[in-house]
Motif scaffolding. Structure first.
Motif, short mmCIF file in Angstrom:
data_model
loop_
_atom_site.label_atom_id
_atom_site.label_comp_id
_atom_site.label_asym_id
_atom_site.label_seq_id
_atom_site.Cartn_x
_atom_site.Cartn_y
_atom_site.Cartn_z
N PHE A 29 -25.06 14.64 -22.18
CA PHE A 29 -24.33 15.89 -22.40
C PHE A 29 -23.28 16.04 -21.30
N ILE A 30 -22.21 16.74 -21.63
CA ILE A 30 -21.20 17.08 -20.62
C ILE A 30 -21.01 18.58 -20.66
N CYS A 31 -21.15 19.24 -19.49
CA CYS A 31 -20.94 20.67 -19.45
C CYS A 31 -19.56 20.94 -18.85
N THR A 32 -18.73 21.68 -19.55
CA THR A 32 -17.38 21.97 -19.07
C THR A 32 -16.96 23.38 -19.51
N ARG A 33 -15.67 23.66 -19.49
CA ARG A 33 -15.15 25.00 -19.81
C ARG A 33 -13.69 24.84 -20.21
N PRO A 34 -13.09 25.92 -20.74
CA PRO A 34 -11.65 25.84 -21.01
C PRO A 34 -10.92 25.58 -19.69
N GLY A 35 -9.86 24.80 -19.74
CA GLY A 35 -9.21 24.42 -18.49
C GLY A 35 -7.69 24.43 -18.56
N LEU B 2 -1.27 29.92 -26.64
CA LEU B 2 -1.68 31.22 -27.17
C LEU B 2 -2.22 32.10 -26.03
N ALA B 3 -3.01 31.46 -25.14
CA ALA B 3 -3.61 32.20 -24.02
C ALA B 3 -3.94 31.16 -22.96
N ASP B 4 -3.82 31.53 -21.70
CA ASP B 4 -4.11 30.50 -20.70
C ASP B 4 -5.60 30.40 -20.40
N VAL C 275 -18.39 28.76 -22.07
CA VAL C 275 -18.89 27.52 -21.47
C VAL C 275 -19.04 26.51 -22.61
N ILE C 276 -18.64 25.30 -22.35
CA ILE C 276 -18.64 24.27 -23.39
C ILE C 276 -19.61 23.15 -23.06
N ILE C 277 -20.49 22.83 -23.99
CA ILE C 277 -21.39 21.69 -23.80
C ILE C 277 -21.12 20.68 -24.90
N THR D 15 -8.22 23.68 -24.59
CA THR D 15 -8.04 22.61 -23.61
C THR D 15 -9.28 22.55 -22.73
N LEU D 16 -9.80 21.38 -22.50
CA LEU D 16 -11.01 21.24 -21.69
C LEU D 16 -10.65 21.01 -20.22
N ASP D 17 -11.50 21.47 -19.34
CA ASP D 17 -11.23 21.41 -17.90
C ASP D 17 -11.03 19.97 -17.43
N PRO D 18 -9.85 19.63 -16.94
CA PRO D 18 -9.61 18.25 -16.51
C PRO D 18 -10.46 17.82 -15.33
N GLN D 19 -11.08 18.78 -14.68
CA GLN D 19 -12.00 18.42 -13.61
C GLN D 19 -13.15 17.58 -14.16
#
Lengths: 420, 417
Positions: free
Chosen positions: B389-395, B189-191, B199-201, B40-44
Motif C-alpha cells: 500500500f502507499i499512503c499519500t494525499r493531494p499534492g 480547479l483548486a490547489d 488522505v489517499i491510500i 494530483t498526488l503528493d510528489p513527496q
C-alpha cells in the motif's frame, strides 16, 4: 389416503440467452425492457423433472424442490398457480373413476415435486427450467388448452427466463407493449434440428462467493445505470435482435458468435455500471474469454461463441463437433483438473467428446501441447482447480410429458402423493 | 567535454482521474472525447524527477529512463521536443559564459534523464508524470514563457493524462472544440490546500498479466463500443459539472458517489469493447465490495474508490481518522504474506500505521472483523493479493529543483550519473 390421485410428470430443459434479458419495466408482471433470444439446452444433459399431483385428499398446495419442502406463498408461485387454475378445463378418466369439472380446480389442492439434475449452486438457471416445468406440468394436469406461447406468458410471471424454456431450439421472448403483459411471451424462432451442428460446452467455474440475485441486480441496474436505458432502446438490443434472428435463420456462425459475445459483454458492462456495481464474471471467466478471443482472432473466422449469465460460468458454443473437440483440448490445456480429479467427473453430459479430443485419462491432459495461437507466450505452469467441471451438450428440445405408463420416473408416490 | 552544459532538474507529480479520460477524437493530437478531472498526488511520495541538459557538444537528442537509454524517435516525444523548441527564448548565464539565442534551440541537442520513484509495473501512470516533467523541465531549460496551461497543451501531445500533471490539487482537462487542439488543455480547479483533509491510500494489486495498453484499448473502445458515445455525450458532461461543485464545496458524499460511478462506468465501457478489456481483477472487486459495504453501513460514504487501466485501487478517505479505519479494514482483508515486513507493506506516509494502531504483523493478525461484516466473517484471511500500500494525499504541481546533487545527469559530462 382416501380418494384418487391424478398425477403427471414432465421434463423441461433450461436455456441460455444469447441476447440478454436484464431489466424489467414491470416488477410484478415481470415485463422486460427489451426482447431476448435464447438457445434451449438438451434436457438429456440438463433438465428439471417435475411431478404434479391432484387429489381430493390433499388439504393444501405443497411443493418439494430437490427433496426439500419449500414455501409456495411467494408471489411468483402464486401467480403461476392462479393463472393455470383459471385456464383449467374438465378432465375425466373413466378407468380410475376421476371426474373433475372445470370449476373444481379452484378448490382442489396440488402436490408438486421438482428435481434438477444439476446443482443450483452451479448457476445454471435452475429457476428457468423449474418454473417452465411447473407451468407445463400443471397445464397438462389441469387439462388446459393453452399453446406453448400462452403457457410462456404464465411461466414468465414465475421467472422471466422461464418463458423461454417452453420451446426447444432457438427462442425469442418478445418484450411486448401491453401494460398487462398479455403480449409478452415466447415464440420459437427455429427448432432444435435447424442448427444441429452446434456443440455447447459449459465450464462450471469455482466460485467463492454468493452472487447478487438477478432480481435485485437487474432492478438496481434499471434504477442506477445510465447506460442500460441506451442499451434497451432503439440503439442496441433491437438491432441485435434483428441481426441475431437473421444469423440463426442462415446458420451464419460468424455473425452469431460476434453478436453473442458482444451482448454477453454488454450485459456485464451494464452490471458494472450499476450502483453498487455487480461483478458476475471473475478472473477465471476472464481467462476463458481471453483464450477464446485469441483463438477466434487467430483463425479466419470465429470458432467459438461465449456467453455468461449472472455468474462466472462460461457457456461456449462451437460451430461443430470438430471445433468442439479442439475447444475441449484448449479448455483442458488452460484449465486442467486438480491432481486428484477423475476425468469422468471432470467432463459431464456428452462425455464422448473426450474421445473426439483424444483424451482418455489425466496423462493425455498433461501431454496436451500449447495451442498454436499462443506459441509466443506459453505460461510456465498450468494450474488446476479454477474450473469445477465441464458439461458437454447441444441445442435441444422443449418440454415433454414423461409417459404416464412409466411411473418409475414420477417424483411423487402414486398412492400417498408424497415424495418418494 | 570542452564546452558548457546547461542543466535543469524538475520534479513532477502523477495524477489520478476521478472523472475519466477514455477515448480520443484525434489520435495524433491526442484530443479526448470528453473532459476529465483529476487529483494530483503528493510528489513527496510518487513523482518523476527529470534532468534536461543542453550543450553545443551534444550531437543528438538522447534520453535515459530509470537508467536505461530509450529512443526519442516516437511521435509523442518528437511532438514535445518540437513544440518546446518552437517556444524557446533567448537565454544568458554570464557566469558560465552561456549565451543562447532563441533560434539556436532548433540546432542544439538535449540529453534527458528521467527517474520514477515508483515501479512502472505498478501501473501508477508513470507516463503522465514522465511526460509532464519532460515538458516542464525543457520549458525551463529553454526559457519558454508559457504558463502551466499552455505547457499542458504540449504535454498533452506526449500523453493525454500528462497534461493534468502540470498543476497541483484538482485539475480539469478541457476537451476543447478546435480541430487543431489549441483549446484542449488543463486548468486548475483548486490547489492542493483547498481540500487537505483528504488522505489517499493506493493498493498495488499483484497482477499476473500484462495489461492492454491504454492507447490501444481506448481506440478499440471508440471504434467498437456503442455505450462509449453515450457516455461521452450524455453522461460525462453532467458529471463534470457536479464534480466541480463537489470539489468546490468539499462535498465528500457527492465526490465519492461520482468518483466511484465514473470509475465503474469507465470499466463498463472497457467491457463493452471488442475484444473486451478487463483491467480490474478479483482482488480489485473484493476491494470495491469491502468499500461499498462499509459506505452503505455508515450514514454517508467514507471512502471513494477509483481504478485506472490496471487492477490497482486508489482509495480516497474523507479525513485522516477515516483513512486509519480504512487501513485497518484493508489490512484485515488483505494481510501481508507471512514473510512480509510491515515497513515494506505500507509505503509513502507510513505514519498512518500508527494512527491505525498497527506496528507489526501481530497487530495485523489481531485486527477484529469490521462491524459491517459481522454476519459474514470469512473463515480465513489470505495474504498475497496486495503487493503493498502507499499512503499519500493531494499534492502540488511541478517544481524546479535547485540542489545539484539531485540532478540525474553529470554536470560535466552530460551523461547519467
Amino acid at each position: 389416503m382416501a380418494g384418487w390421485i391424478h398425477m403427471v410428470t414432465a421434463r423441461t430443459p433450461t436455456n441460455i440467452a444469447v441476447i440478454k434479458y436484464w431489466g424489467k419495466r414491470d416488477e410484478s408482471l415481470i415485463l422486460p425492457v427489451n426482447d431476448s433470444i435464447s438457445v434451449t439446452l438438451d434436457p438429456e444433459h440438463l433438465c428439471t423433472t417435475t411431478t404434479v399431483a391432484v387429489s381430493p385428499g390433499f388439504d393444501q398446495d405443497r411443493m418439494w424442490l430437490n427433496g426439500k419442502e419449500i414455501s409456495l406463498s411467494g408471489g411468483r408461485y402464486q401467480n403461476c398457480l392462479r393463472e393455470i387454475r383459471a385456464r383449467a378445463e374438465d378432465f375425466e378418466d373413466n378407468e380410475r373413476g376421476i371426474k373433475i369439472a372445470k370449476q373444481d380446480w379452484q378448490k382442489l389442492r396440488v402436490h408438486i415435486a421438482s428435481y434438477n439434475n444439476f446443482p443450483t449452486a452451479a448457476g445454471l438457471a435452475s429457476s428457468a427450467a423449474g418454473f417452465a416445468c411447473l407451468v407445463f406440468a400443471l397445464a397438462k394436469l389441469m387439462n388446459a388448452k393453452e399453446d406453448p406461447s400462452q403457457l410462456s406468458a404464465i411461466a414468465r410471471q414465475g421467472s422471466g427466463s422461464a418463458c423461454r424454456s417452453l420451446y426447444g431450439g432457438f427462442v425469442k421472448w418478445i418484450m411486448g407493449k401491453e401494460e398487462n403483459g398479455s403480449d409478452s411471451l415466447a415464440v420459437q424462432l427455429v427448432d432444435e434440428n435447424h442448427w444441429d451442428d452446434l456443440v455447447i460446452i459449459i465450464a462450471v467455474v469455482s466460485s467463492r462467493q454468493k452472487e447478487t440475485s438477478s432480481t435485485t441486480g437487474m432492478r438496481d441496474t434499471v434504477e442506477t445505470s445510465m447506460l442500460l436505458q441506451h442499451r434497451a432502446k432503439v440503439e442496441v438490443v433491437p438491432k441485435r435482435i434483428v441481426k441475431m434472428e437473421e444469423a440463426i435463420q442462415n446458420h451464419d456462425f460468424s455473425s452469431f458468435a460476434q453478436l453473442t459475445c458482444s451482448d454477453s459483454n454488454q450485459f456485464h458492462a451494464v452490471c458494472l455500471d450499476t450502483c453498487p456495481p455487480i461483478f458476475y464474471m471473475n478472473d477465471t471467466s476472464h481467462r476463458i474469454i481471453s483464450c477464446i478471443e485469441k483463438w477466434n482472432r487467430s483463425e479466419e473466422s470465429p470458432q467459438v461463441a461465449y456467453t455468461f449469465d449472472a455468474g462466472p460460468n462460461a457457456v461456449l458454443i462451437a460451430r461443430n463437433r470438430k471445433t468442439a473437440a479442439l475447444l475441449l483440448q484448449r479448455m483442458l490445456y488452460f484449465f486442467p483438473p486438480s491432481a486428484d480429479t477423475d476425468m469422468s467427473s471432470y467432463v459431464l453430459g456428452d462425455k464422448s467428446i473426450l474421445k473426439d479430443a483424444g483424451i482418455q485419462g489425466i496423462n493425455d491432459v498433461d501431454a496436451l501441447p500449447p495451442p498454436p495461437e499462443m506459441k509466443d507466450k506459453v505460461p510456465a505452469q498450468r494450474n488446476g482447480g479454477e474450473v469445477s467441471y465441464f458439461i458437454c451438450t447441444r441445442p435441444g428440445r422443449g418440454p415433454l410429458l414423461l409417459s404416464e405408463a412409466d411411473e418409475s420416473l414420477a417424483l411423487l408416490d402414486h398412492s400417498t402423493g408424497l415424495p418418494k
